[in-house]
Write a protein that holds these residues in place. Sequence first.
Motif, short mmCIF file in Angstrom:
data_model
loop_
_atom_site.label_atom_id
_atom_site.label_comp_id
_atom_site.label_asym_id
_atom_site.label_seq_id
_atom_site.Cartn_x
_atom_site.Cartn_y
_atom_site.Cartn_z
N ARG C 584 0.82 -1.20 0.00
CA ARG C 584 0.00 0.00 0.00
C ARG C 584 0.86 1.26 0.00
O ARG C 584 0.57 2.23 -0.69
CB ARG C 584 -0.94 0.00 1.21
N PHE C 585 1.94 1.17 0.76
CA PHE C 585 2.84 2.32 0.80
C PHE C 585 3.45 2.57 -0.58
O PHE C 585 3.52 3.71 -1.06
CB PHE C 585 3.95 2.07 1.82
N MET C 587 2.11 1.69 -3.33
CA MET C 587 1.04 2.23 -4.16
C MET C 587 0.91 3.73 -3.96
O MET C 587 0.70 4.49 -4.90
CB MET C 587 -0.30 1.57 -3.79
N PHE C 588 1.04 4.12 -2.70
CA PHE C 588 0.96 5.54 -2.40
C PHE C 588 2.08 6.30 -3.13
O PHE C 588 1.85 7.30 -3.80
CB PHE C 588 1.06 5.75 -0.89
N THR C 590 3.57 5.30 -5.71
CA THR C 590 3.28 5.25 -7.14
C THR C 590 2.30 6.36 -7.50
O THR C 590 2.44 6.99 -8.56
CB THR C 590 2.67 3.89 -7.50
N ALA C 591 1.34 6.57 -6.62
CA ALA C 591 0.37 7.62 -6.90
C ALA C 591 1.08 8.96 -6.97
O ALA C 591 0.83 9.77 -7.87
CB ALA C 591 -0.72 7.62 -5.83
N VAL C 592 1.98 9.16 -6.01
CA VAL C 592 2.74 10.41 -6.01
C VAL C 592 3.51 10.54 -7.32
O VAL C 592 3.51 11.58 -7.99
CB VAL C 592 3.70 10.45 -4.81
#
Lengths: 105, 502, 675
Positions: C584-585, C587-588, C590-592
């Motif tokens: 999840r981190f 993914m976070f 990645t979102a950034v």
Amino acid sequence: MSLGAYLAVATALFVLGLAMMIARRNLLYVLMGIELILNAANLNFVAFARYAAPAGGEAALRGQVFALIVILLAVAEAAVALAIVLHAYSLFDTVRPEEPDLLRE
Amino acid sequence: MPSTYAEDLARILPETVLALGACFALVADLLWKGRESRRVGTIALIAIAASVFALLRQEPRPAIAFGMVTVDGFGALFKVFVAATLAVVVLFAHSSRELPRHGAGEFYFLLLSAGVGAYFLVSTTNLLLLVLALELLGLASYVLAGFAKGDRRSAEAALKYLVFGAAATGVMLFGLSILFGLTGSLDAREMASILAGKAADPASGEAVDRFRVAGPAVAIAVVLAFVGFGYKVSAVPFHWWAPDVYEGAPTPVTTFLAVASKGAAFGALLRFSAALLPSPAMGEGAAAFSGKLGSLLALISAVTMTLGNLAALRQTNLKRLLAYSSIAHAGYTLMGVATLEPGGFETSVFYLFAYYFMNLGAFGAVIYFARSTGNEDIDSLRGLGWRAPFVSGCVVVFLLSLVGIPPTVGFFGKWYLFLAAWNAGFGWLTVVAALNAVVSLFYYFRIVKALYFSPESEAVFHHRPVPSLAAILGLLTVGTFWFGPFPETIRAACAESVRFLF
Amino acid sequence: MADIVFDGGDFARLAAVPLIPLGAFFVQTLVGRFGPRKGDWIPVGALAIAAALGIFEFAKCLTVWNPGFRVEWKEAFDWIPGPAESRASFGILYDNLSATMTAAVGLIAFLIHLFSVGYMHGDRRYASFFAHLCLFSFGMLGLVLSDNFLSFFACWEVMGLCSYLLIGHFSEKPSAAAACKKAFLTTRIGDVCLFLGIAILWTRLHTFRFTELWDAVPRVLAENGGAYPGWLVTAGLLIFAGAVGKSAQFPLHVWLPDAMEGPTPVSAMIHAATMVAAGVFLTARAFLFLSPEARIAVALVGSFTAIFAATIGICQTDIKRVLAYSTVSQLGFMIAGIGVGGIAAGLFHMVTHAAFKACLFLGSGSVIHAVHTQEMPQMGGLRRRMPITYGTMLVSTLAIAGVPLFAGFYSKDAILSSTLVHAMEHGSILHALPAIFLFTAAGMTAFYMFRLILLTFHGEPRDAHKFEHAHESPWVMTVPLTILGFFAVTGGWIFGENWFLELGKGLPGMVVAEGEAAHHEHEAHGIAMWGSIGVAGAGILLAFAFYQWRKFSAAAWAERWGPVHRWVKNKYYVDEFYLATVVRFVMFLTAVQRWFDVWIVDGLVNLVGGIGRAAAAVSGWFDRWVVDGAVNLVGWLTQLWGGVARLFQTGRVQTYVAWGVAGAVGAASVVLWMA
């Protein structure tokens, strides 16, 4: 006549030749412009050979030979040039140098 | 002791062999009634191989044929370069569909004749032979450019090449005539010492520093003479013909022009620069002039690469894009010439070899893709990366090398050039070149993007693999990769050859 | 103890051991599929030669009996020539350890290749499978022969790549695609750590060569007053982290069970001969860089992994998953053995384990080949249909369970006694933990392995249809099984006391016990032997009680311990934990990054795209983009060039000549002006 006079004529021929190549609206005249440029150089060679070098010396011969060979060169170039112009004429149906402009920018 | 005619002939055996090969090809094609183009091509290949063989057996001779021809390692290296290009061009011509089916004899005759011209071009410091060689190369090239009979673009390319080329050689000839007038000599080395007042003028018998007496005249004459080289290597502002001719000419011919013709012209430019170059020992006037010449070349180099790259940004035709890219690469190569030092020259020669691998590869890919898509638009390459994975992979390597990304040979070529320019005091030129490399990334990447990251082109095409062409591209890819990390063999040859010039 | 004469020819043969498979890989990749039989004989033949050469040189080592045996071929290939501190050259380091590994890896890899000929028959990517398998073997063989960290790391990465390719062989299966990605990324964490560790060593000691590094360690310790300096501790732990990733130790063990998605020979390759063994090998090679505290950490990580994975193994029903967790557990044994100082014991277990685990995997492959399922509840009674497979697997199970006279008994016993010595010497609970964990894990091993045998081969067939179609596998599959089974029985006698425990004393970092310590060792050995026989016997008996005599019902027990059982069966929810935290981190992040991509990178790309379009429609372009300040400058430039192009490149040849003349005049003016 002095060397300067020959050089003046040669330079004039050179400039005229360039001008013809740039400005004439007929490919055949453009080719003639090339001949003028070549002959301007020839005139230079011969004049230098005649005036700046002692007669009969090796340097004098060099200039003359160079001019002779450039004349031959001009012939060869004219032959190739006419063939290419003719080929272009048969495809574009024009002898105006600015009309073939499919390739640009 | 003047050598005899027979001896001279033996010493220009590579040229002789190539010329004979040209004639054989022509005659053979006539005998086979124009139906055996591949076999004629084989004759051409044999002639090229034979001339390389003769080259490798040559002994260096400073001056033969009345001092007109110089047989040395520098010439040999460039002749090998030209021969290697010729061989690839012949193989490309096998695969290309732009050339007419009949008349292969004429094509190979002209190609090999142009090769003979290129051979002589890199092996002389004599002005007369220089002009002859340039014209032999030029005349054959004009016709080759128009060889796709019935194709208007090809005819137009030939016409433009002819007119611009004739004008440029004419201007050069005029400049040479003034140089002859100033010195009474036709040999560049001799000329240099007479100009600097170190040797007596054969005409007047006096030694005068002509940089002092007739400085402007010398400058104008040299600049006019360099127009001819500038046009052949497609340096700005004498490059105008190049994009149009490269685009219009059949691709194998374009390849020849972009690699062999340009490489040979660079060879001649290096040789004449080294010969004409008044060494600092020759006096103040000479040294100052040499500095100016270097600055002018550096300026031309910067303008050439910048214009080439910026113009390439907006091209949609792959061949035209490569034409501009090839102009830009001429600019890079000029960096080494502008240093006017053996070390810099060496890097230029090395860059030409890098250029050989990556550019031949790129043009080969144009031929390969054009067989499938029927045209040369970048747009119609869309999605081909997955249909032709091998060749597309090769193309990516060539493009990486053209941009200059390690570990390809293009990166090291650029790196050496940058170092040489920096060390020669052209720091600004190095910065300009580095910025240019960044700009070039954008348009090279567009090709990769089209190949891999775009939806497939709607243009219906049938992908037809051409194993022989793919094999050549594979070899060039190997070269592109191999000579990056392992450049020593070529670098040593370059360094060795440049020593003959100074 | 005469020294062997090791001449150039020997080194040439040794160099050929990895290089022949490498060459075969290239040949197989390029032309293999066009050859007869899709070229499978190329890698098989290459491995046969490599194995023969490896065994030949190994035999030569055996002719002398020297714990300190070590020969080097220094600087066989100068990759980056130069002065010592900036130089990189590859060579061969051949000592007792690499000699054994070369022979064992070569032989096992060859047998797996041979097995694959039968197992992969008719596969869609048959040719490339063999190419990758061959490259995989090259990686491991090159790794064990490397004399420096640089080529070691290169081979290490080659294996990483090959594991990715091979686990994802059935890439059309989403689970396989996910598994290979997981394996690659998880081991990558370790790889990065390893790389950093190597980098630290290099910046401090200016060499990649193992021997030079080993020689440097005492010097460093002396300079630092006998203690490990901080950077060396860090480097040691980072390198061990590399081994944790590659050898699937807790907490990076998650990739190995998923790697079962690959074809079974690949599993055998990863679990026995390559990959996981590389991590153990690395730990042994890097033992000197580990400080005493770090060694305890190593021992704890290993022993915890051993018991942790063993518990999971008990609850799995997929035959290959049981074996996978068993591998994780056994690797824990080896790592723990090395951590407590029993380097030779750990490596001994690695070699014997390679033999019987390869046999077990290939055997399971044979079973799967026959019944087309991996679920043990659907098997049963297969011993009548597949006698050879049954026999070899049974032998290997006896070996892994630690039944006396079988290979695993000797090696496991050596590890257990090492941990006991360790516990006795220090006497703290922390030092005793590895011993406690490992004895428990040994019992569990016996239990879950016999559970596997009983469920698969004994009892009544639970799926009649599958049983009807089951048949013994062809010879290319059974012959390797038999050979490996042979080693599962005899491996302990061949190597055992004679080879590893004596000659292993020459390994760097190995302390030879003397005086009281030797007494401890003797004492510990006795306890360990009887203790391990005891726990193994108990495990086996329990397994029979549950699954053969049905004294207890497994289902009822699972019911009674419901929450715990679920927890264990689901592998302690480690994957889910990672999903919730790490993934999840990421993914976070990645979102950034995506935000960055969309707004910054795409902006730049669009800018360039704009440059192209702009030339076509200068005025419209200008209107649209003029607001974007940063874009302005470049846009203006391009616009200018568009205009320039239109002005100059008109397509009319006379314009060109005119500009050429103008250029010549300009150039002449520049030169004159400079005067």
